[in-house]
Design an enzyme around this catalytic site. Structure first.
Site, PDB file in Angstrom:
ATOM      1  N   GLU A 209       0.821  -1.211   0.000  1.00 11.64           N
ATOM      2  CA  GLU A 209       0.000   0.000   0.000  1.00 11.64           C
ATOM      3  C   GLU A 209       0.857   1.265   0.000  1.00 11.64           C
ATOM      4  O   GLU A 209       0.501   2.255  -0.613  1.00 11.64           O
ATOM      5  CB  GLU A 209      -0.964   0.003   1.196  1.00 11.64           C
ATOM      6  CG  GLU A 209      -2.098  -0.999   1.057  1.00 11.64           C
ATOM      7  CD  GLU A 209      -2.979  -0.760  -0.173  1.00 11.64           C
ATOM      8  OE1 GLU A 209      -3.049   0.375  -0.658  1.00 11.64           O
ATOM      9  OE2 GLU A 209      -3.592  -1.736  -0.651  1.00 11.64           O
TER      10      GLU A 209
ATOM     11  N   THR B 115       1.675   5.640  -7.328  1.00 10.99           N
ATOM     12  CA  THR B 115       2.432   4.830  -8.295  1.00 10.99           C
ATOM     13  C   THR B 115       1.538   3.734  -8.874  1.00 10.99           C
ATOM     14  O   THR B 115       0.740   3.145  -8.160  1.00 10.99           O
ATOM     15  CB  THR B 115       3.663   4.205  -7.603  1.00 10.99           C
ATOM     16  OG1 THR B 115       4.320   5.220  -6.835  1.00 10.99           O
ATOM     17  CG2 THR B 115       4.643   3.644  -8.600  1.00 10.99           C
TER      18      THR B 115
ATOM     19  N   LEU C 151      11.108   4.732  -7.810  1.00  7.35           N
ATOM     20  CA  LEU C 151       9.689   4.743  -7.416  1.00  7.35           C
ATOM     21  C   LEU C 151       9.211   6.151  -7.050  1.00  7.35           C
ATOM     22  O   LEU C 151       8.028   6.434  -7.092  1.00  7.35           O
ATOM     23  CB  LEU C 151       9.463   3.846  -6.189  1.00  7.35           C
ATOM     24  CG  LEU C 151       8.976   2.418  -6.414  1.00  7.35           C
ATOM     25  CD1 LEU C 151       8.738   1.740  -5.071  1.00  7.35           C
ATOM     26  CD2 LEU C 151       7.699   2.370  -7.230  1.00  7.35           C
ATOM     27  N   GLY C 152      10.174   7.015  -6.662  1.00  9.01           N
ATOM     28  CA  GLY C 152       9.810   8.388  -6.307  1.00  9.01           C
ATOM     29  C   GLY C 152       9.190   8.490  -4.921  1.00  9.01           C
ATOM     30  O   GLY C 152       8.986   7.480  -4.247  1.00  9.01           O
ATOM     31  N   TYR C 153       8.922   9.708  -4.513  1.00  7.12           N
ATOM     32  CA  TYR C 153       8.333   9.976  -3.186  1.00  7.12           C
ATOM     33  C   TYR C 153       9.075   9.184  -2.108  1.00  7.12           C
ATOM     34  O   TYR C 153       8.520   8.327  -1.433  1.00  7.12           O
ATOM     35  CB  TYR C 153       6.832   9.640  -3.169  1.00  7.12           C
ATOM     36  CG  TYR C 153       6.035  10.428  -4.168  1.00  7.12           C
ATOM     37  CD1 TYR C 153       5.575  11.709  -3.866  1.00  7.12           C
ATOM     38  CD2 TYR C 153       5.770   9.909  -5.428  1.00  7.12           C
ATOM     39  CE1 TYR C 153       4.860  12.452  -4.793  1.00  7.12           C
ATOM     40  CE2 TYR C 153       5.061  10.652  -6.360  1.00  7.12           C
ATOM     41  CZ  TYR C 153       4.607  11.915  -6.036  1.00  7.12           C
ATOM     42  OH  TYR C 153       3.904  12.638  -6.960  1.00  7.12           O
TER      43      TYR C 153
ATOM     44  N   TYR D 221      -5.570   6.400   4.979  1.00  4.96           N
ATOM     45  CA  TYR D 221      -5.750   5.417   3.906  1.00  4.96           C
ATOM     46  C   TYR D 221      -4.971   4.130   4.192  1.00  4.96           C
ATOM     47  O   TYR D 221      -5.519   3.023   4.150  1.00  4.96           O
ATOM     48  CB  TYR D 221      -5.319   5.997   2.539  1.00  4.96           C
ATOM     49  CG  TYR D 221      -5.351   4.920   1.491  1.00  4.96           C
ATOM     50  CD1 TYR D 221      -6.555   4.529   0.923  1.00  4.96           C
ATOM     51  CD2 TYR D 221      -4.188   4.234   1.123  1.00  4.96           C
ATOM     52  CE1 TYR D 221      -6.617   3.484   0.017  1.00  4.96           C
ATOM     53  CE2 TYR D 221      -4.237   3.187   0.226  1.00  4.96           C
ATOM     54  CZ  TYR D 221      -5.444   2.825  -0.330  1.00  4.96           C
ATOM     55  OH  TYR D 221      -5.496   1.783  -1.215  1.00  4.96           O
TER      56      TYR D 221
ATOM     57  N   ASP E 148      -9.094   6.540  -1.015  1.00  2.00           N
ATOM     58  CA  ASP E 148      -8.155   7.354  -1.800  1.00  2.00           C
ATOM     59  C   ASP E 148      -8.927   7.921  -3.000  1.00  2.00           C
ATOM     60  O   ASP E 148     -10.152   7.813  -3.065  1.00  2.00           O
ATOM     61  CB  ASP E 148      -6.931   6.527  -2.218  1.00  2.00           C
ATOM     62  CG  ASP E 148      -7.299   5.411  -3.185  1.00  2.00           C
ATOM     63  OD1 ASP E 148      -8.502   5.231  -3.469  1.00  2.00           O
ATOM     64  OD2 ASP E 148      -6.382   4.725  -3.669  1.00  2.00           O
TER      65      ASP E 148
ATOM     66  N   CYS F 188     -26.025   1.993  -9.636  1.00  3.01           N
ATOM     67  CA  CYS F 188     -25.267   3.240  -9.823  1.00  3.01           C
ATOM     68  C   CYS F 188     -26.152   4.398 -10.278  1.00  3.01           C
ATOM     69  O   CYS F 188     -26.748   4.360 -11.357  1.00  3.01           O
ATOM     70  CB  CYS F 188     -24.158   2.990 -10.848  1.00  3.01           C
ATOM     71  SG  CYS F 188     -23.155   4.443 -11.154  1.00  3.01           S
TER      72      CYS F 188
HETATM   73 FE1  SF4 Z   1     -18.655   3.315 -12.367  1.00  3.81          FE
HETATM   74 FE2  SF4 Z   1     -20.242   3.000 -14.489  1.00  3.81          FE
HETATM   75 FE3  SF4 Z   1     -20.088   1.111 -12.619  1.00  3.81          FE
HETATM   76 FE4  SF4 Z   1     -21.282   3.403 -12.102  1.00  3.81          FE
HETATM   77  S1  SF4 Z   1     -21.917   1.887 -13.612  1.00  3.81           S
HETATM   78  S2  SF4 Z   1     -19.840   2.335 -10.769  1.00  3.81           S
HETATM   79  S3  SF4 Z   1     -20.016   4.840 -13.245  1.00  3.81           S
HETATM   80  S4  SF4 Z   1     -18.435   1.798 -13.983  1.00  3.81           S
END
Ligand code: SF4
Length: 356
Positions: free
Chosen positions: A44, A50, A87-89, A127, A145, A215
């Site tokens: 993590e 990265t 890797l940076g940071y 996180y 995150d 969604c």
């Molecule tokens: Fe993301 Fe589309 Fe899935 Fe919604 S339906 S969580 S916008 S990939």
């Protein structure tokens, strides 16, 4: 902890759909083979800022060299930075090592599983703490995150500006309500995988999405407008002339950076700040600053390196000196064959390529 956010979707069904998908589609990643708290922690920390593909070989080499907290705690910091080279940071590596030393000294080598103790370790922010607690200890803790905020802002149609620090706290409340109490480890990893492979920043693959029917952004056709993120401030451009200085013995002068701040304790070629020095004054500046009498030769190339808050614009020149050594405590003259012993940040690794 109580949550004051309201969620309209069917949480048990959402968890089921997400976890069923994860069971079949989860990415085969080396840190998922044996999810000890130490391996989850290392992965993590490496994954912050990265990409996964970049991290995989670094993770394998790192775990090979430092398989336990004891090995990492006992290692020389310069060796750890060398393993991190590219890797940076780099403060991530230094913080990880000091935190691991604390685990060995204070907790007998056992990474603590309490949020309070874990969160006090150096470099372990909310996180990383949430990721270790959920993935390795199976505790229902959020690990939020940018990727997780993107997925949840679309799922729940949240329009808070994710560039603001306080927004993360809001998302933690949502995740606390939605996380599976039976399998928080898989839940958080499933959200991470969803964000990395399907609910991507541009053109999310909604038609393949296992939680599409939950969604809100998809239902409203606004998935590409989310998350809301104000533009980051433009990085300041800082020009330098970098001198690859060769002496009569064929060795090169390199210097160790200060032990704090940007790229602390890494090695580099001397850098002349061109905001303060005229091109004609470079040799005089080197004499005053490093006590080194150099003659600057031809330009070898240019390197641009972008940090989160500034951009280095480097113009690389070869330079010559008659001096075999320098009195300046920062400088060391080293043959090219020995460069492997010193950790260099990426822009200076490019200088090494130019002089080979
Ligand atoms: Fe993301 Fe589309 Fe899935 Fe919604 S339906 S969580 S916008 S990939």
């Amino acid at each position: 902890m109580t949550s004051d956010v309201e969620i309209k979707l069917d949480i048990p069904q959402f968890q089921q759909d997400l976890l069923d998908w994860y069971e079949i589609q989860k990415r085969d990643l080396p840190w998922r083979k044996d999810q000890t708290p130490y391996k989850v922690w290392v992965s993590e920390v490496m994954l912050q800022q990265t990409r996964v593909d970049t991290v995989i070989p670094y993770f394998n080499q790192f775990i090979n060299k430092y398989p336990t907290v004891y090995d990492l705690a006992a290692a020389d910091e310069q060796d750890v930075l060398k393993m991190w080279e590219g890797l940076g940071y780099y403060s991530r590596a230094r913080n990880l090592q000091s935190a691991v030393r604390e685990v060995v000294e204070k907790y007998g080598g056992e990474i603590p599983s309490s949020p309070e103790e874990l969160g006090k370790l150096k470099g372990v922010g909310p996180y990383t703490k949430g990721a270790i607690l959920s993935i390795a200890f199976n505790q229902p803790e959020p690990a939020v995150d940018g990727n997780v905020m993107r997925v949840f802002s679309r799922l729940l149609n949240i329009k808070d500006n994710i560039a603001l620090a306080k927004t993360k706290k809001t998302f933690e409340k949502y995740v606390r309500k939605m996380i599976s109490k039976q399998d928080p480890s898989s839940f958080n990893q499933a959200i991470m995988d969803l964000g990395a492979t399907i609910c991507t920043p541009k053109s999310p693959g909604c038609l393949l999405c296992p939680v599409q029917e939950h969604c809100i952004a998809f239902a409203e056709g606004i998935q590409e407008e989310l998350p809301v993120k104000s533009k980051a401030k433009k990085q300041k451009k800082v020009p330098y002339t970098v001198l690859a200085i060769k002496n009569g013995k064929g060795e090169w002068f390199i210097e160790k950076r200060p032990d704090h701040g940007l790229l602390a304790n890494l090695w580099q070629f001397p850098m002349v700040p061109m905001k303060e020095v005229e091109p004609s004054g470079i040799e005089r500046w080197m004499l005053q600053e490093y006590g080194l009498e150099v003659s600057v030769g031809k330009k070898l190339g240019e390197v641009k390196h972008v940090f989160s808050h500034l951009i280095w614009q480097l113009e690389i020149h070869i330079a010559y000196t008659e001096q075999d050594t320098s009195d300046d405590f920062r400088l060391l003259s080293v043959p090219l064959d020995n460069f492997d012993a010193y950790p260099f940040p990426v822009p200076h690794q490019k200088v090494i390529e130019l002089i080979q």
